[in-house]
Design an enzyme around this catalytic site. Structure first.
Site, PDB file in Angstrom:
ATOM      1  N   HIS A 162       0.840  -1.203   0.000  1.00  0.00           N
ATOM      2  CA  HIS A 162       0.000   0.000   0.000  1.00  0.00           C
ATOM      3  C   HIS A 162       0.870   1.247   0.000  1.00  0.00           C
ATOM      4  O   HIS A 162       2.084   1.160   0.154  1.00  0.00           O
ATOM      5  CB  HIS A 162      -1.009  -0.021   1.154  1.00  0.00           C
ATOM      6  N   HIS A 189       5.979   2.346   4.059  1.00  0.00           N
ATOM      7  CA  HIS A 189       6.058   1.131   3.242  1.00  0.00           C
ATOM      8  C   HIS A 189       6.676   1.384   1.870  1.00  0.00           C
ATOM      9  O   HIS A 189       6.997   0.439   1.161  1.00  0.00           O
ATOM     10  CB  HIS A 189       4.656   0.504   3.091  1.00  0.00           C
ATOM     11  N   HIS A 230      -7.590  -0.575   5.460  1.00  0.00           N
ATOM     12  CA  HIS A 230      -6.515   0.294   5.972  1.00  0.00           C
ATOM     13  C   HIS A 230      -6.293   1.431   4.966  1.00  0.00           C
ATOM     14  O   HIS A 230      -6.295   2.603   5.320  1.00  0.00           O
ATOM     15  CB  HIS A 230      -5.264  -0.549   6.153  1.00  0.00           C
TER      16      HIS A 230
END
Ligand code: ZN
Ligand code: FE
Length: 254
Positions: free
Chosen positions: A55, A60, A113
């Site tokens: 994502h 990340h 999320h």
């Protein structure tokens, strides 16, 4: 046999390298920061060939461009977030196959999320990289999706075989365990696992990977259909999706 290297990036993001000895291919699942991933590669002697993004959050993807420049690695990312992730070579959707050397993952879309969040499931190796959707004893915050979307996403992951190993995006397990005990304290499997988590963290060890079977038995967010959990969150007899939403709200409050 596939080889895995698990390490921390910053205080609680997991870095994870997946290596295919048959071809020499190596993937990083997400790339929160360049330097610790480069260091892990140097320690293993592996050369990065693939970057699999779950994502678009900065913790990340901040290392994606640097790693791509350094290794020429191929970047695979969710089509939904193509505009928010740098350096993408391949966009993927639900059911797409992603190759890392001779290894093959199936993409599972898990909105909640974030709306574009995906997980990577290597069925033959029984490995799931769940990003910030399913955590050990927890689940990700709902930044973009609805509770219903996240509940559906979690159930897709929970439907994988029990012996699937789960690698998630953060070492949040100790605080997740303490939260879980407040809503599912009479679950003996949870009590045993929480004690194990306390011990592992006291020894400075990771609590990941877990398995889908363990999560189904002990993760309160997957147990929203259990009458005891429904009652504990104040919704006796409530629908699982509503119980899940109430649990997630309670976790947001700390
Ligand atoms: Zn995130
Ligand atoms: Fe994260």
């Amino acid at each position: 046999m596939v080889e895995i290297r698990l390490f921390l990036i910053g205080s609680d993001n997991f870095g994870v390298l997946l290596h295919d000895p048959a071809t020499g291919a190596t993937a990083t699942i997400d790339a929160g920061e360049e330097a610790p991933i480069v260091a892990a590669l140097a320690e293993t002697g592996w050369t990065l060939t693939d970057i699999l993004v779950t994502h678009h959050h900065g913790d990340h993807i901040a290392g994606v461009e640097g790693l791509k420049r350094r290794f020429g690695a191929k970047v695979t990312a969710p089509a939904h977030d193509a505009g928010r992730i740098p350096g993408i070579d391949a966009t993927v959707k639900e059911g797409d196959a992603v190759r890392v050397g001779s290894l093959v993952a199936t993409v599972i879309e898990t909105p909640g999320h974030t709306l574009g969040h995906i997980a990577y499931h290597f069925a033959a190796e029984k490995l799931l990289f769940s990003g910030d959707t399913l955590f050990a004893l927890g689940c990700g915050r709902l930044f973009e999706g609805t509770p219903d979307q996240m509940w559906t996403s979690l159930n897709k992951l929970a439907a994988l075989p029990d012996d699937t190993q789960v690698y998630c995006g953060h070492e949040y397990t100790l605080s997740n365990a303490r939260f879980a005990l407040r809503y599912d304290g009479d679950n003996p499997a949870l009590a045993a696992r929480a004690a194990e988590v306390e011990r592992l963290r006291a020894e400075g060890r990771f609590t990941v990977p877990s398995t889908i079977g363990q999560e189904r038995a002990t993760n309160p967010f997957l147990r929203a259909g259990d009458p005891a959990v429904a009652k504990a969150v104040g919704l006796p007899g409530g629908k699982p999706a509503a119980v899940f939403a109430a649990l997630r709200e309670a976790k947001n409050r700390g």
